[in-house]
Design an enzyme around this catalytic site. Sequence first.
Site, PDB file in Angstrom:
ATOM      1  N   ASP A   8      17.210  45.477 -32.508  1.00 41.73           N
ATOM      2  CA  ASP A   8      18.671  45.622 -32.391  1.00 41.73           C
ATOM      3  C   ASP A   8      18.987  46.690 -31.347  1.00 41.73           C
ATOM      4  O   ASP A   8      18.095  47.159 -30.620  1.00 41.73           O
ATOM      5  CB  ASP A   8      19.302  45.880 -33.763  1.00 41.73           C
ATOM      6  N   CYS A  65      14.031  48.241 -35.397  1.00 39.99           N
ATOM      7  CA  CYS A  65      15.453  48.606 -35.482  1.00 39.99           C
ATOM      8  C   CYS A  65      15.486  50.116 -35.673  1.00 39.99           C
ATOM      9  O   CYS A  65      14.535  50.799 -35.292  1.00 39.99           O
ATOM     10  CB  CYS A  65      16.176  47.827 -36.576  1.00 39.99           C
ATOM     11  N   THR A  67      15.349  51.946 -38.440  1.00 40.40           N
ATOM     12  CA  THR A  67      14.328  52.350 -39.420  1.00 40.40           C
ATOM     13  C   THR A  67      13.186  51.348 -39.543  1.00 40.40           C
ATOM     14  O   THR A  67      12.153  51.663 -40.139  1.00 40.40           O
ATOM     15  CB  THR A  67      14.957  52.466 -40.816  1.00 40.40           C
TER      16      THR A  67
HETATM   17  C1  RB5 Z   1      21.777  50.259 -37.038  1.00 42.56           C
HETATM   18  O1  RB5 Z   1      22.670  51.326 -37.017  1.00 42.56           O
HETATM   19  C2  RB5 Z   1      20.784  50.439 -38.164  1.00 42.56           C
HETATM   20  O2  RB5 Z   1      21.420  50.202 -39.386  1.00 42.56           O
HETATM   21  C3  RB5 Z   1      19.619  49.508 -37.976  1.00 42.56           C
HETATM   22  O3  RB5 Z   1      19.026  49.713 -36.739  1.00 42.56           O
HETATM   23  C4  RB5 Z   1      18.494  49.616 -38.989  1.00 42.56           C
HETATM   24  O4  RB5 Z   1      18.078  50.934 -39.127  1.00 42.56           O
HETATM   25  C5  RB5 Z   1      18.728  48.966 -40.288  1.00 42.56           C
HETATM   26  O5  RB5 Z   1      17.848  48.877 -41.163  1.00 42.56           O
END
Ligand code: RB5
Length: 147
Positions: A8, A65, A67
Amino acid sequence: MKIGIGNDHAAVDMKNDVAAYLREKGIEVVNFGTDTAESCSYPEYGEKVGRAVAAGEVDLGILICGTGVGISLAANKVKGVRAVVCSEPYSAKLSRQHNNTNVLAFGARVIGIEMAKMIIDEWLGAEFMGGRHQDRVDMIMAIEEKE
Ligand code: RB5
């Protein structure tokens, strides 16, 4: 070896660094992730990579992403996917040897690129051990059939 990579907006830079690292190793990389910092939704990319792995379009998947959690949860909803979130190499190695994971996830806001490389190396270098571990993986996959 062909790896599908997904991410993402939180992980564009790390995705590019990871893709370059994989290509240096001679691995073909298919990019399913976003390439801009514009806010987007990680389930879309977890699902895309999960489906590519499940369909055999790629051999393995790597998801990043913030986390590694949300994107791996999405991938794990695809039948046939066994995605693991790792912040250290030991779990990555054992997840291949014992759990036959086919998708690796980590967080761009949790670890740095050098740790990511170590995790990837251990994950790619390990082989599924089969035997009693196959029985347990079969039990995991049988849960899908009960849904
Ligand atoms: C995006 O802000 C964040 O929620 C996403 O990258 C991830 O950490 C979700 O699990």
